[in-house]
Design an enzyme around this catalytic site. Structure first.
Site, PDB file in Angstrom:
ATOM      1  N   TRP A 101       0.838  -1.208   0.000  1.00  0.00           N
ATOM      2  CA  TRP A 101       0.000   0.000   0.000  1.00  0.00           C
ATOM      3  C   TRP A 101       0.867   1.250   0.000  1.00  0.00           C
ATOM      4  CZ3 TRP A 101      -4.266  -1.182  -1.946  1.00  0.00           C
ATOM      5  CH2 TRP A 101      -4.968  -2.340  -1.581  1.00  0.00           C
ATOM      6  N   ASP A 171      -1.370   6.758   6.225  1.00  0.00           N
ATOM      7  CA  ASP A 171      -2.490   5.888   5.867  1.00  0.00           C
ATOM      8  C   ASP A 171      -2.685   4.936   7.047  1.00  0.00           C
ATOM      9  OD1 ASP A 171      -4.125   3.845   4.952  1.00  0.00           O
ATOM     10  OD2 ASP A 171      -2.936   3.379   3.172  1.00  0.00           O
ATOM     11  N   LYS A 195     -11.797  -1.573   6.979  1.00  0.00           N
ATOM     12  CA  LYS A 195     -10.964  -2.494   7.738  1.00  0.00           C
ATOM     13  C   LYS A 195     -11.427  -2.527   9.199  1.00  0.00           C
ATOM     14  CE  LYS A 195      -8.725  -2.873   3.956  1.00  0.00           C
ATOM     15  NZ  LYS A 195      -7.518  -2.239   3.490  1.00  0.00           N
TER      16      LYS A 195
HETATM   17  C1  LIG Z   1      -7.047  -1.823   2.188  1.00  0.00           C
HETATM   18  C2  LIG Z   1      -6.001  -0.781   2.242  1.00  0.00           C
HETATM   19  C3  LIG Z   1      -5.888   0.201   1.250  1.00  0.00           C
HETATM   20  C4  LIG Z   1      -6.790   0.238   0.040  1.00  0.00           C
HETATM   21  O1  LIG Z   1      -8.043   0.631   0.419  1.00  0.00           O
HETATM   22  P1  LIG Z   1      -9.181   0.923  -0.662  1.00  0.00           P
HETATM   23  O2  LIG Z   1     -10.215   1.600   0.176  1.00  0.00           O
HETATM   24  O3  LIG Z   1      -9.596  -0.379  -1.213  1.00  0.00           O
HETATM   25  O4  LIG Z   1      -8.617   1.822  -1.675  1.00  0.00           O
HETATM   26  C5  LIG Z   1      -4.934   1.166   1.393  1.00  0.00           C
HETATM   27  N1  LIG Z   1      -4.099   1.177   2.449  1.00  0.00           N
HETATM   28  C6  LIG Z   1      -4.169   0.245   3.422  1.00  0.00           C
HETATM   29  C7  LIG Z   1      -3.241   0.307   4.571  1.00  0.00           C
HETATM   30  C8  LIG Z   1      -5.133  -0.757   3.345  1.00  0.00           C
HETATM   31  O5  LIG Z   1      -5.202  -1.687   4.313  1.00  0.00           O
END
Ligand SMILES: *Cc1c(COP(=O)(O)O)cnc(C)c1O
Length: 360
Positions: A101, A171, A195
């Site tokens: 990511w 993030d 998540k």
């Molecule tokens: C799942 C995830 C993403 C991607 O998320 P989307 O909402 O599907 O774009 C980005 N960063 C992390 C840390 C993730 O766990």
């Protein structure tokens, strides 16, 4: 009705209480004769839902007044572009690459300016967090970027990097609200909610006000300008109304559970059960260095693809689902987010122990 123990990395398990409440309110939200799905995002009723969600989130995370909270769409992945578009004044930023990511965000940023890889743990398949105490951060960098919890590899920054005075962008998709956080240490905190907070379709951005600017990169779409969203309290266009409503319920659930300090204790307790088992097991092994282990995502392997597959299949039969590791890593991964009850982890470990004995 029979609910499984859902170890999915995302979309993931939600508190049963929240789902039940949403079910009760599905046809008639508190006497207004319609579902939250059916109401105007400009109605009084909805205004209260989104305002209350924001207020509860602010309380939970102790968000200072000089930070805006935005409820947006596009997932975490869209922020990979929105961040550089809005923040790359000097067209230069530093990225710490600790997983896929982070790497995707880094690659996306390169489309808008000079993205510099400050550190990486790719040399050992992202199984650790690199030393971030003295990174080659230069004065002209607009920000330093991290993915705080690496969902796929199961590592977490236990200490934030030394950004040498630069704004930190994080993030936090897979560790959002899993433990207390000092918001003042960040310029931007963002995460997809699917998540640890709610249903897919909402991304929350917490951003310090001075970073919300008009002079964004040329060509930045109106919708991707933080200023557009901030000026309109996330209601520039139709927001993901129902998703925000569920997030609001989860915020209340976390408050009821005792807030983020209690959440952290609950998460540490759960993770310890699983890691302790892995550390003594002769069949299963954790894949991450101990110091950097995530409380949320726990990857493990047997060392044999055949045995991994056998385990995943047997586990599923017993109601432990979505234990398959990310398609790029293989093995297993147990995501044990806030809403995973402690019994879920206890029972999983019991099952793993039994499986190990049977397959010795
Ligand atoms: C799942 C995830 C993403 C991607 O998320 P989307 O909402 O599907 O774009 C980005 N960063 C992390 C840390 C993730 O766990």
């Amino acid at each position: 009705m029979s609910r499984v123990y859902n170890f999915s990395a995302g979309p993931a398990v939600l508190p049963e209480e929240v789902l039940q409440e949403a079910a009760d309110e599905m046809l008639d939200y508190r006497g207004c004769g319609m579902s939250v799905m059916e109401m105007s995002h400009r109605s009084k009723v909805y205004d209260q839902i989104i305002k209350e969600a924001e207020a509860d989130l602010r309380e939970l995370m102790n968000i200072p007044d000089n930070y805006k909270v935005l409820f947006l769409q596009g997932g975490a992945s869209q922020q990979f572009a929105a961040v550089p578009m809005n923040l790359m004044k000097n067209k230069k930023a530093g990225y710490i690459v600790t997983g896929q990511w982070a790497k995707k965000a880094y690659q996306e940023a390169k489309m808008y300016g000079e993205a510099v890889e400050l550190a990486s743990s790719q040399d050992k398949t992202f199984s650790y967090i690199p030393d971030c105490s003295d990174l080659p951060i230069t004065d002209d960098m607009d920000y330093v970027y991290i993915c705080e919890n690496n969902t796929i590899y199961g590592t977490k920054f236990k200490e934030l990097p030394n950004t040498k005075g630069k704004d930190l962008v994080a993030d936090v998709s897979s560790c959002f609200l899993s433990e207390p956080v000092d918001v003042t240490k960040y310029g931007v905190i963002y995460g997809g909610v699917q998540k640890n907070i709610g249903p897919a379709g909402v991304v929350i951005v917490i951003i310090r006000e001075d970073l919300i600017r008009d002079d964004v990169l040329a060509g930045t779409p109106t919708m991707l300008k933080y200023k557009t969203q901030a000026d309109n309290d996330s209601l520039y266009n139709t927001p993901p109304c129902y998703g925000i409503y569920i997030c609001g319920k989860v915020f209340k659930w976390i408050k009821k559970m005792g807030g983020l300090t209690a959440m952290k204790e609950h998460n540490e307790k759960k993770a310890k059960i699983l890691y302790d088992f892995l550390d003594q097991s002769k069949l299963f092994k954790g894949t991450v260095v101990k110091e950097d282990r995530s409380l949320m995502n726990v990857p493990f392997v047997t060392g044999s693809e055949e045995m991994d597959a056998k385990f995943i299949k047997a586990a599923e039969k017993e109601g432990f689902v979505s234990l398959k590791g990310h398609r790029t890593v293989g093995g297993m991964r147990a995501s044990i987010y806030n809403a995973m009850p402690i019994e879920g982890v206890e029972k999983l470990v019991e099952f793993m122990d039994k499986f190990e004995k049977e397959n010795a």
